[in-house]
Write an enzyme that holds these catalytic residues in place. Structure first.
Site, PDB file in Angstrom:
ATOM      1  N   ASN A 131       0.873  -1.179   0.000  1.00 42.93           N
ATOM      2  CA  ASN A 131       0.000   0.000   0.000  1.00 42.93           C
ATOM      3  C   ASN A 131       0.908   1.226   0.000  1.00 42.93           C
ATOM      4  O   ASN A 131       1.485   1.573   1.029  1.00 42.93           O
ATOM      5  CB  ASN A 131      -0.880  -0.037   1.268  1.00 42.93           C
ATOM      6  CG  ASN A 131      -1.713   1.217   1.421  1.00 42.93           C
ATOM      7  OD1 ASN A 131      -1.820   2.030   0.497  1.00 42.93           O
ATOM      8  ND2 ASN A 131      -2.320   1.390   2.595  1.00 42.93           N
ATOM      9  N   HIS A 218      -9.526   0.773   4.947  1.00 44.18           N
ATOM     10  CA  HIS A 218      -8.257   1.035   5.629  1.00 44.18           C
ATOM     11  C   HIS A 218      -8.518   1.986   6.801  1.00 44.18           C
ATOM     12  O   HIS A 218      -9.332   2.902   6.702  1.00 44.18           O
ATOM     13  CB  HIS A 218      -7.250   1.644   4.658  1.00 44.18           C
ATOM     14  CG  HIS A 218      -5.863   1.673   5.213  1.00 44.18           C
ATOM     15  ND1 HIS A 218      -5.446   2.622   6.116  1.00 44.18           N
ATOM     16  CD2 HIS A 218      -4.803   0.841   5.015  1.00 44.18           C
ATOM     17  CE1 HIS A 218      -4.190   2.375   6.453  1.00 44.18           C
ATOM     18  NE2 HIS A 218      -3.778   1.300   5.788  1.00 44.18           N
ATOM     19  N   GLY A 356       2.890  -1.157   4.267  1.00 47.90           N
ATOM     20  CA  GLY A 356       2.887   0.278   3.989  1.00 47.90           C
ATOM     21  C   GLY A 356       4.295   0.770   3.716  1.00 47.90           C
ATOM     22  O   GLY A 356       4.827   0.631   2.611  1.00 47.90           O
ATOM     23  N   GLY A 357       4.944   1.317   4.736  1.00 40.95           N
ATOM     24  CA  GLY A 357       6.272   1.930   4.584  1.00 40.95           C
ATOM     25  C   GLY A 357       7.278   1.056   3.844  1.00 40.95           C
ATOM     26  O   GLY A 357       7.981   1.528   2.938  1.00 40.95           O
TER      27      GLY A 357
HETATM   28  C1  PEP Z   1      -0.785   0.099   6.115  1.00 39.24           C
HETATM   29  O1  PEP Z   1      -1.068   1.259   6.271  1.00 39.24           O
HETATM   30  O2  PEP Z   1      -1.509  -0.622   5.427  1.00 39.24           O
HETATM   31  C2  PEP Z   1       0.425  -0.397   6.761  1.00 39.24           C
HETATM   32  C3  PEP Z   1       0.484  -1.651   7.064  1.00 39.24           C
HETATM   33  O3  PEP Z   1       1.412   0.507   7.011  1.00 39.24           O
HETATM   34  P1  PEP Z   1       2.850   0.226   7.667  1.00 39.24           P
HETATM   35  O4  PEP Z   1       3.384  -1.048   7.093  1.00 39.24           O
HETATM   36  O5  PEP Z   1       3.695   1.395   7.276  1.00 39.24           O
HETATM   37  O6  PEP Z   1       2.636   0.135   9.140  1.00 39.24           O
END
Ligand code: PEP
Length: 374
Positions: A131, A218, A356-357
């Site tokens: 994402n 989300h 995410g990141g």
């Molecule tokens: C997300 O927002 O879907 C997510 C999992 O973010 P992160 O991996 O950055 O925590």
């Protein structure tokens, strides 16, 4: 895509032991015709390589019926063996005769394996979805996608990679992914089909750009854009109407976790939306459990915490959809990274991650996929 086991994987059941037996027996039988230990060893290695390639590339593409036909032929060939292998037989004759013995072994072992596996729960799709949120400019997004494509070969083909860039990048990223097995998803879609909804992007539009998935529910959308179960029901309907597979996110915030309400929160999020799906729609659903306190915070749920709630989610799904719940992939999301992916993915009810990141660096994203190989 149906949310159950990857077809290649399903058909590979029974091929693994069959192949192992074949490697050993093929090598030994052919090696038996060759003089000297070195030649025998070379025969074993070569046969092993050829057989593994055949299993990976050819046999796994056959339907179960075709494989049965193929294996029956091998069996018949074996029964004909005494006719072929006589003292006067030529080298080629003896070679053929020994080869059919190998196939018979593969058949017997594959049948036993299939019988054992029949009663086991099916393997689910392994998914690593990125994402990207509101990050990267279009050209950077294309570079990122190309990086993922370039390194994809290093990760097991059993892992299904999905990238979900911002809307503005979808067409270009779709182009960059062409020829690869990496799939495209969007991060959201409108609740309505089309019309006077300034700034919205319809499910039909993202599907037309090549998206197969759409992330819905989300926590950032629930929190910052006031998405409710009511809106999400409409978005889910739009997604299905346009052939998209929703990646439906659920998860509790820190207060809810600390108050021990996390089970009730995810249960409600599922009951209010997923329970409204038809059985057919449910077969095309991916769930992502994302504890809000772990998203972008560097704090990760422990593997045991993830397993505990994933198992609970599967039970809630089973209460409504029965056995089909065993095939629904449930991803973990929340500061998932290369260093913790393997431990979390090893848990029985964790079928991958929504990242995410760490999805913003091709090598990290791919390294997370490698978590399935450990
Ligand atoms: C997300 O927002 O879907 C997510 C999992 O973010 P992160 O991996 O950055 O925590």
């Amino acid at each position: 895509m149906k949310n159950g086991v990857d077809t290649r994987e399903k058909q590979a059941i029974g091929l693994v032991p069959g192949s192992l037996a074949a490697i050993a027996l093929c090598g030994l039988t052919l090696g038996g015709l060759l003089p000297g230990i070195i030649w025998k060893a070379v025969a074993i290695v070569l046969c092993g390589m050829v057989w593994l390639q055949a299993s990976r590339k050819i046999l796994v593409r056959m339907s179960l019926l075709q494989r049965l036909g193929y294996q029956t032929l091998c069996c018949v060939a074996f029964l004909l063996q005494p006719l072929i292998e006589t003292d006067e037989a030529t080298f080629a004759g003896r070679f053929m005769a020994r080869l059919v013995v190998v196939f018979l072994w593969a058949l017997i072992i594959a049948i036993i394996y299939n019988i054992i596996y029949k009663n086991k729960p099916k393997m689910r799709k392994k998914i690593v979805a990125g994402n990207w949120k509101m990050n990267t400019l279009p050209a950077e997004g294309v570079e990122l996608a190309k990086g993922v494509v370039a390194g994809r070969g290093e990760v097991c083909s059993c892992v299904n990679f999905i990238v979900c860039p911002p809307f503005t990048h979808l067409a270009m990223v779709a182009e960059a992914l062409k020829g690869s097995d990496i799939e495209l998803g969007a991060q959201n879609c409108a609740a309505e089909a089309k019309g006077a909804y300034t700034g919205e992007v319809a499910a039909q539009m993202i599907a037309a750009l090549g998206c197969k998935y759409v992330i819905l529910g989300h926590s950032e959308r629930r929190q910052y854009y006031g998405e409710t179960s009511e809106t999400l029901n409409k978005k889910m309907a739009q997604a299905y109407a346009n052939g998209l597979t929703p990646i439906y996110c659920v998860g509790e915030n820190l207060d809810e976790r600390e108050a021990g309400k996390h089970f009730d929160v995810v249960k409600a999020q599922i009951e209010e939306v997923v329970y409204n799906l038809t059985e057919e729609q449910f077969k095309n659903l991916v769930i992502a459990y994302e504890p809000v306190w772990a998203i972008g915070t560097g704090k990760t749920a422990t593997a045991d915490q993830a397993q505990e709630i994933h198992a609970y989610i599967r039970k809630v799904l089973a209460d409504k959809f029965g056995a089909a719940a065993a095939e629904c992939p449930i991803l973990y999301g929340g500061s998932c990274k290369p260093s913790n992916a393997a431990e979390i993915f090893a848990k029985e009810d964790v079928d991958g991650g929504l990242i995410g990141g760490a999805a913003l660096k091709a090598e990290d994203f791919l390294a997370i996929g490698k978590g399935f190989q450990k």
